[in-house]
Design an enzyme around this catalytic site. Structure first.
Site, short mmCIF file in Angstrom:
data_model
loop_
_atom_site.label_atom_id
_atom_site.label_comp_id
_atom_site.label_asym_id
_atom_site.label_seq_id
_atom_site.Cartn_x
_atom_site.Cartn_y
_atom_site.Cartn_z
N HIS B 131 0.74 -1.14 -0.01
CA HIS B 131 0.06 -0.07 -0.24
C HIS B 131 0.66 1.34 -0.01
CE1 HIS B 131 -4.15 -1.50 0.03
NE2 HIS B 131 -3.76 -2.49 1.02
N LYS B 353 -11.31 0.49 1.69
CA LYS B 353 -11.15 1.74 0.59
C LYS B 353 -12.27 1.41 -0.44
CE LYS B 353 -6.69 1.69 -0.16
NZ LYS B 353 -6.51 0.48 0.74
N ARG B 414 -10.36 -9.79 8.46
CA ARG B 414 -9.50 -8.86 9.19
C ARG B 414 -9.32 -9.09 10.77
NH1 ARG B 414 -13.01 -6.96 5.11
NH2 ARG B 414 -12.01 -6.30 3.44
N ILE B 439 -3.63 -6.23 13.30
CA ILE B 439 -2.86 -5.97 11.99
C ILE B 439 -3.95 -6.27 11.10
CG2 ILE B 439 -0.81 -6.53 10.61
CD1 ILE B 439 -0.26 -5.52 13.45
N SER B 441 -5.47 -4.45 7.14
CA SER B 441 -4.85 -3.60 6.09
C SER B 441 -4.38 -2.13 6.81
CB SER B 441 -5.93 -3.22 5.03
OG SER B 441 -5.35 -2.55 3.98
N CYS B 505 -2.51 -25.74 -16.67
CA CYS B 505 -3.22 -24.34 -16.61
C CYS B 505 -2.08 -23.26 -16.28
CB CYS B 505 -4.44 -24.35 -15.71
SG CYS B 505 -5.67 -25.31 -16.11
N CYS B 546 -4.72 -31.78 -12.21
CA CYS B 546 -3.55 -32.32 -11.45
C CYS B 546 -3.68 -32.54 -10.07
CB CYS B 546 -2.42 -30.80 -11.60
SG CYS B 546 -3.22 -29.56 -10.75
#
Lengths: 422, 585, 116
Positions: B131, B353, B414, B439, B441, B505, B546
């Site tokens: 950020h 945001k 979060r 802790i 964002s 892929c 896979c």
């Protein structure tokens, strides 16, 4: 750099048939396969029902693949196994294909290529099942791999979402191996798989099929503990109040197949958003001259016999393209088809190419009794009655359009729903 | 954050719910009681936040629910009697970064993680944005650590062989006037926050950097120091480098309690035995308040805020090649619908945001996240309602966005405090603990700086000197698909397993998977652990092809039956063993 | 009156057998035969896999050489559970004779290919 006339990418039933038929036209052919063995997905399709059209007998997947592997072995088709195509580049007189295998990075050249890359399964996330993501959510193909190739049981009691053929086949397979299949749930109001599979795979084993019902949520943090199912309305939205929790340790998904066309897209091959395969002409040539598409990469088939059938066209055409020095200009005309079709392949015809035996593959948009009509410039040139057409069951007709299109124009396909006429 | 006294807080909380008791205790605002609605409990906590006090301790119980660290289903003695200098609790990005920083000193370091791998919580469940910090305010710890952390990223990622791209972040404006006006304001903010390079770019200029601008966008605020990283690959790299330097990492290890005496932690009880550390660093993420409580040092509450992100196919280049978000001031007609939209943004107390479109380091497009307050700390289930919400909202920025573009999606929680700031400090009531809590964002960006401080404090407490043999360089697993042909060829010639493609892929080879399995961190021995490290199964088929192959490779490498390979650690078995083994009914 | 869906080929014909045992709905003769069998003694092919001793190909796909009574399907499965192939076989080779007393052999539907 070794140069070939035709390089076929993908060693499943489509690639095998294309390679063999390209070789039959006198082309120098290379067949490239990612895995250690040829045969593609047929290797794990141990059930029978293959080959009734192609060989007039009932074969299992490995047997069907085996016959084509023998055919290929009897020719001079070169094969590279455990080899992965990383890139295709267009050059003046064809293509350069970059490869990765155990010996390193290499490239090969071809005048034409056949993309026989098959298809992949739609996943749980792509059908927007909410809830947790524990162990125990598998696609039908992954389940089939574990059970039929590795001999491992991923399931004790499962719910199957989607009535596609692989899901139905796996319902029987898991039942035979001692697992419990609680039921098969289908969001649509009609089954997606072949009717005979509903009978021999579900009803023979007393497995119920719940139409217009879907799985909405998964529970469990480590291993799946339960799923929530709910009835859906005509727009396939879950109906509040109809939710039911089913305890199970696995959710198996058979919710559709998507043609694999990442390589095709990398060289700007135009795709049809209905089939999700390339737009092609009667020779299975895509919008990029020299690039041909075959089998489930072109459109998802319900019978391998038709995969072989259309791949032969692709292989033969690719060989002819490679062997022709001065290539005639293509004169593509878009075919038109009405809204009663789910799709029609080919989507275009090349008026400068042979039109005497155009193989047309189509699916109806819904269950109907119908008259299939082909018109050119408003004039009916072909018609065929079908007592029943269902989206899961693809139809094929071979048309001679040479006369009708000799002065140009475009083929118009119509499906007249005569259900009500009886 | 408001600056209100306890009387005002009591009044405000009472307005949210009269059934909650509010009191001041040891400098903290303590709420207690029992309610049957989580949203009310959350709102009460939010109403109690004030600059004047240490923090909110929201002890209001949700009726019929218990809240705590989940008790593991197994116990052994693997950690019994260990006496590390420093015990780091939690293997998220902060814990992993702390373990590595601590090894720069002469310290014996133990990291415990309750899950089967590092980065399984918030660190593995976010968009990986490095950020800029344009939205942060003076006085916030977030601002300080984000700025310092951002500046550390180039060097750190280089040392750890982790891909980092700094293509910049953009805020999109609709009208020129609006763009120029708000850009001027934000440039001022950038100056205050010490963010270099921020500038307004008109559409045609911005298009040179970001080809995916929506048609309505007339200009952007361009912030060149914005970057993107794989947050879980970075966490793995930090943990691996810590392990390389001698830090001990114990997975599947849950802290169950602590014994404190005279303001010091004496011992830490886990399901793997009792540990006797000299110093504890609390990096327990979503459970950080529980750990602080064990240590008698709690001044805050973690309230989980859930977010969901959508992952789109790599092919959607038209949506974004950098990281873009619509300006919160830009109103669009089709977005939510006029009045409703105005109301939504006017009343929004959102702490995100607003999400956006992010091109991840691995080339996928990420859309989201949204934000929802929830009770369950590790509720990572996804809901169709969230997906619809994100698509409807982000359609404004990715105009053609449909459900058909989505290959998968994930949720995370979060670890937010009611003060909505980090809690990075030495212990208050307990001397030998360091808190790195709250802790959220921009936690990924801030983590290296937080770890730097935490390690320094721990070293000071223990009077430890520098470790001269610390080696901060770590080699990651090579990613052959991104190499040129010569380099790739040379590697395959040395190790033919690099030439066997397992995941079609993402073009991942058997050799890369084996490298991950042989890395210094044992958690690679799970399907998801491998997936996070080298990406097989991350592509459009989501492992359909896979996964059985990966299971086989893991089993062969570890010398265990395929039926013992798990998806994501204990309990998440994929297979029941050989068919026919017990016969059929 | 009884209704069946013919499983002989993908056409999946809807068959009706009326009280006079007259069969209608089949597009071909095989459908009539199917209906008669389904009324009297229904039979099915069984396809499955058996274990091998070869690491390269741990399972060999097999099928019953012809159909077996429907009520013997699980007996066949039980018999197959006890089989381990220890020598290379080709497509069509007999894996098990007279499976579950049906008089039908189980045959390999693939060749055991051992690399290297």
């Amino acid at each position: 750099m070794t140069a070939y006339d035709v390089i076929v990418i993908g060693g499943g039933p489509a690639g095998l048939a294309a390679a063999v038929s390209a070789y039959g036209e006198g082309a120098k052919v290379l067949l490239i396969e990612r895995e250690a063995k040829l045969g593609g997905i047929l290797k794990q399709c141990v059930h029978d029902g293959f080959g009734l059209i192609e060989f007039k007998e009932k074969l299992t997947g490995p047997e069907y693949a085996g016959r084509f592997i023998e055919q290929a072995a009897a020719t001079g088709v070169e094969t590279r196994l455990l080899t992965f195509v990383t890139k295709i580049e267009k050059i003046a007189d064809g293509f350069v294909i970059s490869l990765v295998d155990r010996s390193g990075v290499s490239s090969v050249a071809a005048k034409s290529i056949v993309l026989a890359t098959g298809c992949r399964e739609r996943t749980a996330r792509q059908v927007f099942i909410g809830g947790t993501r524990p162990a125990g959510i598998f696609t039908a193909g992954t389940t089939q791999h574990f059970v039929n190739l590795r001999g491992k049981m991923p399931v004790k009691k499962c719910v199957i979402l989607g009535s596609g053929d692989i899901g139905l086949i796996m319902a029987r397979r898991l039942s035979l191996e001692g697992a419990t299949v609680e039921g098969v749930y289908e969001v649509k109001s009609t089954p997606s798989g072949l009717t005979r599979n509903i009978h021999q795979c579900l009803y023979d084993f007393n497995i119920p099929l719940h139409l217009s019902t879907t799985v909405t949520r998964c529970f469990g943090n480590d291993r799946l503990t339960a799923v929530e199912v709910a009835a859906v309305d005509e727009k396939m939205r879950p109906i509040k109040g109809t939710e039911r929790i089913i305890e199970c340790d696995a959710l198996i998904l058979s919710v559709g197949l998507i043609p694999e066309n990442e390589l095709a897209e990398s060289i700007d091959v135009a795709l049809d958003n209905r089939t999700r395969g390339p737009i092609c002409d009667q020779n299975c040539m895509t919008s990029v001259p020299g690039v041909f598409s075959a089998g489930n990469a072109l459109h998802v088939h319900d019978l391998v016999d038709y995969v072989s059938d259309c791949s032969r066209i692709a292989g033969k055409s690719a060989a002819r393209f490679a062997k022709t020095q001065s290539k005639p200009e293509r004169k593509l005309t878009q075919a038109a088809f009405d809204k009663n079709f789910l799709y029609v392949v080919p989507q275009t015809v090349d008026l400068n190419s042979d039109l005497s035996a155009v193989s047309v593959y189509f699916r109806s948009g819904y269950d109907m009794k119908a008259r299939f009509v082909v018109r050119v410039n408003g004039k009916e040139v072909f018609s065929k009655r079908y007592s029943v057409l269902k989206p899961p069951e693809m139809e094929k007709v071979v048309l001679n359009l040479a006369e009708a299109l000799k002065d140009g124009g475009k083929p118009e396909f119509a499906l007249e729903d005569v259900t009500k006429l009886g | 954050m408001k600056n209100k006294d306890i009387k005002k807080i009591i009044k405000d909380v009472c307005q949210v719910s009269p059934d909650i008791k509010t009191e001041l205790k040891d400098g903290c605002v303590v709420l207690s009681g029992e309610l049957d609605d989580w949203q009310t409990i959350y709102e009460a906590g939010a109403a109690a936040a004030s600059k004047r006090y240490l923090g909110v301790i929201n002890n209001v119980r949700l009726k019929g629910k218990s809240d705590g660290i989940p008790v593991p289903d197994f116990f052994d003695e693997a950690a019994e009697g260990l006496k590390p200098d420093v015990l780091v609790i939690g293997g998220g990005i902060v814990g992993a970064a702390c373990a590595r920083e601590l090894k720069k000193y002469n310290l014996d370091v133990l990291l415990t993680e309750k899950s089967y791998d590092v980065a399984t919580g918030a660190s593995g469940r976010n968009d990986g944005c490095v950020h800029v910090g344009i939205d942060l305010h003076k006085g916030q710890q977030k601002l300080i650590y984000n700025g310092r952390g951002n500046a550390m990223y180039d060097g750190l990622c280089k040392d750890l062989d982790v891909a980092l791209e700094k293509k910049g972040h953009m805020i999109l404006f609709k009208s020129n006037a609006e763009g120029r006006f708000f850009s001027a304001l934000m440039k001022l903010r950038a100056k205050q926050n010490g963010i270099p390079g921020v500038k307004y770019l008109p559409r045609e200029e911005a298009l040179k950097i970001e080809t995916g601008l929506p048609s309505w966008c007339s200009g952007v605020l361009y912030m060149p120091i914005g970057g993107i990283v794989s947050p879980y690959k970075l966490t793995v790299a930090l943990a691996e480098n810590a392990a390389q330097n001698g830090a001990k990492i114990l997975l599947n290890t849950t802290v169950l309690g602590m014994k404190t005496e005279n303001g010091k932690i004496v011992s830490v009880k886990t399901n793997r035995g009792t540990i006797y550390p000299k110093v504890v660093i609390n990096a327990a993420g979503i459970y950080a308040d529980k750990i602080a409580e064990f240590a008698d040092d709690r001044t805050f509450t973690i309230h989980p805020r859930k977010g969901t992100n959508l992952i789109l196919d790599k092919k959607r280049f038209d949506y974004a090649v950098t990281s873009i978000t619509k300006s919160p001031f830009t109103k669009l007609k089709n977005n939510l619908g006029g009045a409703e939209s105005m109301l939504a943004s006017a009343t929004s107390k959102s702490h995100t945001k607003g999400g956006g479109i992010v091109r991840t380091i691995d080339g996928n497009v990420l859309v989201g996240p949204n934000a929802r307050e929830i009770f369950e700390r590790e509720d990572y289930a996804t809901d169709n309602a969230d997906i619809d919400e994100i698509i409807n909202k982000q359609k404004a920025t990715a105009e053609k966005l449909t459900r058909g573009d989505v290959i998968t999606y994930f949720s995370g929680t979060r670890a937010a405090t009611y003060e909505e700031d980090f809690v990075v400090r030495k212990g208050i009531r307990t001397k030998n603990i360091i808190e790195t809590a709250g802790i959220q964002s921009p936690g990924i960006t801030a983590a290296p700086a937080i770890a730097e401080d935490a390690a320094k404090w721990a070293a000071e407490m223990l009077k430890a000197g520098k470790n001269p043999s610390f080696d901060g360089i770590r080699r990651g697993v090579p990613h052959l698909a991104q190499m040129d042909a010569m380099e790739r060829d040379a590697l395959i010639k040395k190790n033919p397993d690099y030439g066997i493609i397992v995941c079609r892929c993402e073009e991942i080879s058997k050799g890369e998977i084996l490298d991950a399995l042989r890395s210094p961190l044992p958690a690679a021995g799970t399907v998801d652990g491998i997936k996070r490290r080298v990406r097989p199964g991350m592509g459009r088929c989501q492992g359909g092809f896979c996964m059985p192959l990966v299971v086989k490779i893991i089993a062969d490498e570890l010398g265990i039956p395929e039926a013992e390979v798990t998806k994501a650690g204990r309990g998440s078995l994929l297979l029941y063993g050989d068919k026919n083994a017990e016969g059929v009914n | 009156m009884k209704e069946f869906v013919c499983i002989v080929c993908p056409n999946s014909c809807k068959l009706t057998v009326d009280d006079d045992l007259k069969i209608t709905g089949a597009k071909c003769k095989r459908g009539d035969d199917f209906a008669v069998k389904e009324m009297t003694s229904p039979v099915r092919s069984v396809t499955s896999t058996v274990r091998t001793v070869f690491a390269e190909m741990p399972l060999l796909p097999v099928k019953t050489a012809s159909e077996v009574p429907k009520n013997k399907i699980f007996d066949v499965m039980r018999a197959l559970a006890g089989v381990t192939v220890d020598k290379p076989l080709k497509t069509g080779d007999v894996v098990l004779t007279d499976v579950a007393g049906t008089g039908v052999n189980v045959v390999s539907t693939s060749s055991v290919i051992i690399d290297g």
